[in-house]
Design a protein around this motif. Structure first.
Motif, PDB file in Angstrom:
ATOM      1  N   MET A  79       0.854  -1.170   0.000  1.00 17.45           N
ATOM      2  CA  MET A  79       0.000   0.000   0.000  1.00 17.45           C
ATOM      3  C   MET A  79       0.898   1.230   0.000  1.00 17.45           C
ATOM      4  SD  MET A  79      -3.049  -1.042   2.606  1.00 17.45           S
ATOM      5  CE  MET A  79      -1.974  -1.827   3.798  1.00 17.45           C
ATOM      6  N   PHE A  80       0.539   2.198  -0.784  1.00 15.47           N
ATOM      7  CA  PHE A  80       1.299   3.427  -0.869  1.00 15.47           C
ATOM      8  C   PHE A  80       0.655   4.446   0.057  1.00 15.47           C
ATOM      9  CE2 PHE A  80       1.342   1.498  -5.198  1.00 15.47           C
ATOM     10  CZ  PHE A  80       2.598   0.930  -5.077  1.00 15.47           C
ATOM     11  N   VAL A  81       1.435   4.949   0.995  1.00 16.69           N
ATOM     12  CA  VAL A  81       0.901   5.841   2.022  1.00 16.69           C
ATOM     13  C   VAL A  81       1.443   7.241   1.810  1.00 16.69           C
ATOM     14  CG1 VAL A  81       0.675   6.233   4.498  1.00 16.69           C
ATOM     15  CG2 VAL A  81       0.770   3.886   3.615  1.00 16.69           C
ATOM     16  N   GLU A  82       0.521   8.163   1.644  1.00 15.76           N
ATOM     17  CA  GLU A  82       0.864   9.554   1.419  1.00 15.76           C
ATOM     18  C   GLU A  82       0.805  10.301   2.753  1.00 15.76           C
ATOM     19  OE1 GLU A  82      -1.546  12.919  -0.849  1.00 15.76           O
ATOM     20  OE2 GLU A  82      -0.809  11.358  -2.194  1.00 15.76           O
TER      21      GLU A  82
ATOM     22  N   ALA B 274       7.421  15.185 -14.106  1.00 14.77           N
ATOM     23  CA  ALA B 274       8.562  14.284 -13.919  1.00 14.77           C
ATOM     24  C   ALA B 274       8.287  13.283 -12.802  1.00 14.77           C
ATOM     25  CB  ALA B 274       9.825  15.097 -13.621  1.00 14.77           C
ATOM     26  N   ALA B 275       7.633  13.740 -11.743  1.00 19.97           N
ATOM     27  CA  ALA B 275       7.303  12.846 -10.626  1.00 19.97           C
ATOM     28  C   ALA B 275       6.332  11.763 -11.079  1.00 19.97           C
ATOM     29  CB  ALA B 275       6.713  13.646  -9.464  1.00 19.97           C
ATOM     30  N   TYR B 276       5.309  12.151 -11.833  1.00 21.89           N
ATOM     31  CA  TYR B 276       4.333  11.172 -12.330  1.00 21.89           C
ATOM     32  C   TYR B 276       4.971  10.220 -13.344  1.00 21.89           C
ATOM     33  CZ  TYR B 276       0.718  13.860  -9.947  1.00 21.89           C
ATOM     34  OH  TYR B 276      -0.049  14.481  -8.996  1.00 21.89           O
ATOM     35  N   GLU B 277       5.882  10.731 -14.147  1.00 24.05           N
ATOM     36  CA  GLU B 277       6.586   9.876 -15.105  1.00 24.05           C
ATOM     37  C   GLU B 277       7.450   8.845 -14.383  1.00 24.05           C
ATOM     38  OE1 GLU B 277       8.599  12.578 -17.739  1.00 24.05           O
ATOM     39  OE2 GLU B 277       6.751  13.066 -18.815  1.00 24.05           O
TER      40      GLU B 277
ATOM     41  N   GLU C 218      -9.323   9.942  10.944  1.00 24.56           N
ATOM     42  CA  GLU C 218      -8.585  11.087  10.426  1.00 24.56           C
ATOM     43  C   GLU C 218      -7.119  10.879  10.756  1.00 24.56           C
ATOM     44  OE1 GLU C 218      -9.701  13.749   8.720  1.00 24.56           O
ATOM     45  OE2 GLU C 218     -11.775  13.056   8.785  1.00 24.56           O
ATOM     46  N   GLY C 219      -6.265  11.156   9.806  1.00 27.50           N
ATOM     47  CA  GLY C 219      -4.846  10.969  10.073  1.00 27.50           C
ATOM     48  C   GLY C 219      -3.988  11.824   9.167  1.00 27.50           C
ATOM     49  N   LYS C 220      -2.740  11.937   9.525  1.00 26.86           N
ATOM     50  CA  LYS C 220      -1.786  12.690   8.729  1.00 26.86           C
ATOM     51  C   LYS C 220      -1.206  11.819   7.618  1.00 26.86           C
ATOM     52  CE  LYS C 220      -0.466  15.772  12.461  1.00 26.86           C
ATOM     53  NZ  LYS C 220      -0.696  17.104  11.965  1.00 26.86           N
ATOM     54  N   GLU C 221      -1.475  10.528   7.669  1.00 29.88           N
ATOM     55  CA  GLU C 221      -1.026   9.596   6.642  1.00 29.88           C
ATOM     56  C   GLU C 221      -2.244   8.855   6.121  1.00 29.88           C
ATOM     57  OE1 GLU C 221       1.707   7.118   8.766  1.00 29.88           O
ATOM     58  OE2 GLU C 221       3.242   8.656   8.847  1.00 29.88           O
ATOM     59  N   VAL C 222      -2.361   8.733   4.799  1.00 31.71           N
ATOM     60  CA  VAL C 222      -3.494   8.037   4.206  1.00 31.71           C
ATOM     61  C   VAL C 222      -3.014   7.118   3.095  1.00 31.71           C
ATOM     62  CG1 VAL C 222      -5.156   9.857   4.735  1.00 31.71           C
ATOM     63  CG2 VAL C 222      -3.982   9.888   2.547  1.00 31.71           C
ATOM     64  N   VAL C 223      -3.678   5.988   2.959  1.00 29.61           N
ATOM     65  CA  VAL C 223      -3.385   5.085   1.862  1.00 29.61           C
ATOM     66  C   VAL C 223      -3.900   5.743   0.593  1.00 29.61           C
ATOM     67  CG1 VAL C 223      -3.817   2.816   0.866  1.00 29.61           C
ATOM     68  CG2 VAL C 223      -3.495   3.047   3.339  1.00 29.61           C
TER      69      VAL C 223
ATOM     70  N   CYS D  92       5.148   8.248  -2.894  1.00 29.04           N
ATOM     71  CA  CYS D  92       4.792   8.397  -1.476  1.00 29.04           C
ATOM     72  C   CYS D  92       5.918   7.889  -0.586  1.00 29.04           C
ATOM     73  CB  CYS D  92       3.517   7.629  -1.158  1.00 29.04           C
ATOM     74  SG  CYS D  92       2.114   8.099  -2.150  1.00 29.04           S
ATOM     75  N   PRO D  93       6.136   8.550   0.551  1.00 23.52           N
ATOM     76  CA  PRO D  93       7.284   8.208   1.384  1.00 23.52           C
ATOM     77  C   PRO D  93       7.116   6.954   2.237  1.00 23.52           C
ATOM     78  CG  PRO D  93       6.069  10.005   2.379  1.00 23.52           C
ATOM     79  CD  PRO D  93       5.424   9.729   1.060  1.00 23.52           C
ATOM     80  N   ILE D  94       5.956   6.326   2.220  1.00 24.15           N
ATOM     81  CA  ILE D  94       5.740   5.137   3.042  1.00 24.15           C
ATOM     82  C   ILE D  94       5.100   4.054   2.174  1.00 24.15           C
ATOM     83  CG2 ILE D  94       4.563   4.177   5.057  1.00 24.15           C
ATOM     84  CD1 ILE D  94       4.493   7.077   6.184  1.00 24.15           C
ATOM     85  N   VAL D  95       5.632   2.848   2.267  1.00 26.03           N
ATOM     86  CA  VAL D  95       5.045   1.695   1.596  1.00 26.03           C
ATOM     87  C   VAL D  95       4.814   0.637   2.665  1.00 26.03           C
ATOM     88  CG1 VAL D  95       5.373  -0.128  -0.122  1.00 26.03           C
ATOM     89  CG2 VAL D  95       6.242   2.179  -0.573  1.00 26.03           C
ATOM     90  N   GLU D  96       3.581   0.186   2.772  1.00 26.06           N
ATOM     91  CA  GLU D  96       3.234  -0.887   3.714  1.00 26.06           C
ATOM     92  C   GLU D  96       3.070  -2.178   2.920  1.00 26.06           C
ATOM     93  OE1 GLU D  96      -0.550  -2.133   6.453  1.00 26.06           O
ATOM     94  OE2 GLU D  96       0.189  -0.062   6.662  1.00 26.06           O
ATOM     95  N   ILE D  97       3.663  -3.238   3.418  1.00 21.97           N
ATOM     96  CA  ILE D  97       3.606  -4.537   2.757  1.00 21.97           C
ATOM     97  C   ILE D  97       2.784  -5.476   3.612  1.00 21.97           C
ATOM     98  CG2 ILE D  97       4.957  -6.523   1.979  1.00 21.97           C
ATOM     99  CD1 ILE D  97       7.333  -4.525   1.703  1.00 21.97           C
TER     100      ILE D  97
END
Length: 107
Positions: A1-4, A22-25, A69-74, A98-103
């Motif tokens: 899961m990509f966490v923003e 460039a980021a999207y690419e 509610e949170g500062k990080e969302v999937v 995104c700076p966090i990846v949950e496995i």
């Protein structure tokens, strides 16, 4: 899961058009480079579009918004077929967004 995170979202919003492109690419390249392992993926709409159904309070209660509610969302997820956690970790370490990846394993 990509966490923003809120910080990541602010930085992305503050980028100029070329920088965002460039980021999207980079994300597109990541998916293309790992297409042999990815079985499914999707990007989720922003958290404010969520509808939550609570089933633990007697009658179901439907509310607008996320369940918490949170500062990080999937913000999205990808299902991947890999041999083991080590291979999943190697793949996650190359994620360019995104700076966090949950496995999590799936069945």
């Amino acid at each position: 899961m990509f966490v923003e995170t809120e910080q990541f979202a602010k930085e992305l919003a503050a980028m100029g058009e070329l920088e965002q492109q460039a980021a999207y690419e980079a994300v597109g390249r990541w998916f293309a480079e790992n297409t042999d392992k990815i079985t499914h993926h999707t990007h989720l709409h922003p958290v404010h579009t969520a509808t939550t159904v609570r089933l633990d309070q007697g009658d179901p209660v439907v509310t607008d918004g996320p369940f918490v509610e949170g500062k990080e969302v999937v913000s999205g997820f990808a299902e991947v077929e890999v041999a083991d956690l080590d291979e999943a970790l190697a793949l996650a370490r190359t994620w360019p967004a995104c700076p966090i990846v949950e496995i999590r394993p799936a069945s």
